[in-house]
Design a protein around this motif. Structure first.
Motif, short mmCIF file in Angstrom:
data_model
loop_
_atom_site.label_atom_id
_atom_site.label_comp_id
_atom_site.label_asym_id
_atom_site.label_seq_id
_atom_site.Cartn_x
_atom_site.Cartn_y
_atom_site.Cartn_z
N ARG A 233 0.81 -1.21 0.00
CA ARG A 233 0.00 0.00 0.00
C ARG A 233 0.85 1.26 0.00
O ARG A 233 0.33 2.35 0.17
CB ARG A 233 -0.93 -0.02 1.22
CG ARG A 233 -1.91 -1.19 1.17
CD ARG A 233 -2.68 -1.30 2.47
NE ARG A 233 -3.46 -2.53 2.43
CZ ARG A 233 -4.76 -2.58 2.16
NH1 ARG A 233 -5.41 -1.49 1.87
NH2 ARG A 233 -5.40 -3.73 2.17
N GLY A 234 2.15 1.11 -0.16
CA GLY A 234 3.00 2.27 -0.37
C GLY A 234 3.72 2.80 0.85
O GLY A 234 4.58 3.64 0.74
N ILE B 160 2.70 -9.49 -5.88
CA ILE B 160 1.83 -9.82 -7.01
C ILE B 160 0.46 -10.24 -6.52
O ILE B 160 -0.58 -9.78 -7.01
CB ILE B 160 2.47 -10.93 -7.88
CG1 ILE B 160 3.68 -10.36 -8.64
CG2 ILE B 160 1.45 -11.51 -8.86
CD1 ILE B 160 4.50 -11.42 -9.36
N TRP B 161 0.42 -11.14 -5.52
CA TRP B 161 -0.87 -11.59 -4.98
C TRP B 161 -1.64 -10.42 -4.39
O TRP B 161 -2.85 -10.30 -4.57
CB TRP B 161 -0.65 -12.66 -3.91
CG TRP B 161 -0.04 -13.92 -4.44
CD1 TRP B 161 -0.04 -14.35 -5.74
CD2 TRP B 161 0.68 -14.91 -3.70
NE1 TRP B 161 0.64 -15.54 -5.85
CE2 TRP B 161 1.08 -15.91 -4.62
CE3 TRP B 161 1.03 -15.05 -2.36
CZ2 TRP B 161 1.80 -17.03 -4.23
CZ3 TRP B 161 1.74 -16.17 -1.96
CH2 TRP B 161 2.13 -17.15 -2.89
N ASP C 269 -6.33 -7.01 -4.81
CA ASP C 269 -6.85 -5.65 -4.70
C ASP C 269 -7.62 -5.27 -5.96
O ASP C 269 -8.68 -4.63 -5.90
CB ASP C 269 -5.69 -4.68 -4.46
CG ASP C 269 -6.15 -3.34 -3.90
OD1 ASP C 269 -7.18 -3.31 -3.21
OD2 ASP C 269 -5.49 -2.33 -4.17
N TYR C 270 -7.10 -5.70 -7.11
CA TYR C 270 -7.73 -5.36 -8.40
C TYR C 270 -8.92 -6.25 -8.72
O TYR C 270 -10.00 -5.78 -9.08
CB TYR C 270 -6.69 -5.48 -9.52
CG TYR C 270 -7.26 -5.30 -10.90
CD1 TYR C 270 -7.57 -4.03 -11.40
CD2 TYR C 270 -7.51 -6.41 -11.72
CE1 TYR C 270 -8.12 -3.87 -12.67
CE2 TYR C 270 -8.04 -6.25 -12.99
CZ TYR C 270 -8.34 -4.98 -13.46
OH TYR C 270 -8.88 -4.83 -14.70
N PRO D 179 -5.68 -9.17 0.93
CA PRO D 179 -5.43 -9.89 2.18
C PRO D 179 -4.14 -9.49 2.86
O PRO D 179 -3.84 -9.98 3.96
CB PRO D 179 -5.37 -11.35 1.73
CG PRO D 179 -4.86 -11.28 0.32
CD PRO D 179 -5.47 -10.03 -0.25
N ILE D 180 -3.35 -8.62 2.22
CA ILE D 180 -2.06 -8.22 2.78
C ILE D 180 -2.10 -6.73 3.09
O ILE D 180 -2.22 -5.89 2.20
CB ILE D 180 -0.91 -8.54 1.81
CG1 ILE D 180 -0.82 -10.06 1.59
CG2 ILE D 180 0.41 -7.99 2.33
CD1 ILE D 180 0.19 -10.47 0.53
N GLU D 181 -1.99 -6.39 4.37
CA GLU D 181 -1.97 -5.00 4.78
C GLU D 181 -0.58 -4.41 4.57
O GLU D 181 -0.42 -3.34 3.98
CB GLU D 181 -2.38 -4.89 6.25
CG GLU D 181 -2.17 -3.52 6.88
CD GLU D 181 -3.01 -2.44 6.24
OE1 GLU D 181 -2.59 -1.27 6.29
OE2 GLU D 181 -4.09 -2.75 5.68
#
Length: 236
Positions: free
Chosen positions: A9-10, A61-62, A67-68, A74-76
């Motif tokens: 998420r940056g 990648i997952w 997200d798309y 599932p990954i914060e």
């Protein structure tokens, strides 16, 4: 070499545990031997870094795909670290093992570490299942979510073998993967901060309150998971 990594998420997050100095980690080990070991660990650390890179690429990648395609990531966030040479040498010495790179590769499974923090408990097991589905060997599982530690600690720990494709060979690199929720990660980070400040042992007077806090975090996880499931069933 122990650095944080950029999250999907940056944000930039660092592995939250403070590190002892190189001198402290060497302990009673002969300094010349330790320094010689540190000079010989270049290849060992390089291949473990590549193992982390391979795993981090898959996780990113997952994360982006979910997200798309599924509107739920599932990954914060993700952090990673490579154990420093002096820490590797000290751990081998404490175990009475030869202090050399071959011994480290054979006996230590935590040279490389990746931590994945997830929004919900179901996401923790989803990421584990993705690992399984992509034929990455899970060597060891310790499920401290199903069976928390006595102090209340919760997390899913996996030792996995990550294939690293070098120019002339493929090596299986052991990576310690920790999967936990945001609430579990908050509790673990604060508990470790208390340990660090109190010299490695939480004061006995804190024990009951820490365990109660862990139970409260688990209750929050359960409540948020229930809300998430309801939102999936009742859109809008």
């Amino acid at each position: 070499m122990g650095s944080g990594d950029r999250s999907p998420r940056g944000g930039s997050r660092r592995w939250p545990y403070p590190q002892r100095s190189a001198i402290e980690q060497l302990g009673d080990m002969d300094r010349d031997d330790a320094l010689a070991f540190m000079r010989r660990t270049g290849d060992l650390l390089m291949v473990h870094k590549f193992g982390v890179d391979e795993l981090m690429t898959k996780l990113r990648i997952w994360s982006e795909e979910f997200d798309y395609a599924h509107e739920h990531d599932p990954i914060e966030h993700i952090t990673s670290r490579i154990k420093r040479p002096e820490a590797i040498a000290a751990k081998l010495a404490r175990r009475g093992l030869p202090v050399d790179p071959v011994s480290a590769r054979e006996h230590l499974t935590d040279i490389a570490g990746v931590r994945v923090v997830c929004p919900f408990i179901s996401d923790v097991y989803l990421v584990r299942d993705l690992i399984r589905q992509h034929q990455i060997e899970i060597v060891q599982t310790k499920d401290y979510i199903a069976a928390p530690k006595p102090n209340g600690y919760r997390s899913l720990h996996l030792i996995i073998n990550v294939p690293v494709h070098l120019s002339d060979r493929t090596e299986q690199v052991a990576v310690e993967l920790q999967l936990r929720t945001i609430a579990m990660d908050f509790w673990a980070a604060v508990e470790h901060e208390l340990l660090y400040k109190s010299g490695g042992e939480v004061p006995e007077s804190f024990t009951a309150e820490l365990k109660a806090a862990a139970e409260a975090a688990a209750g929050l996880d359960a409540q948020m998971s229930s809300l998430h499931e309801r939102s999936e069933r009742e859109p809008g």
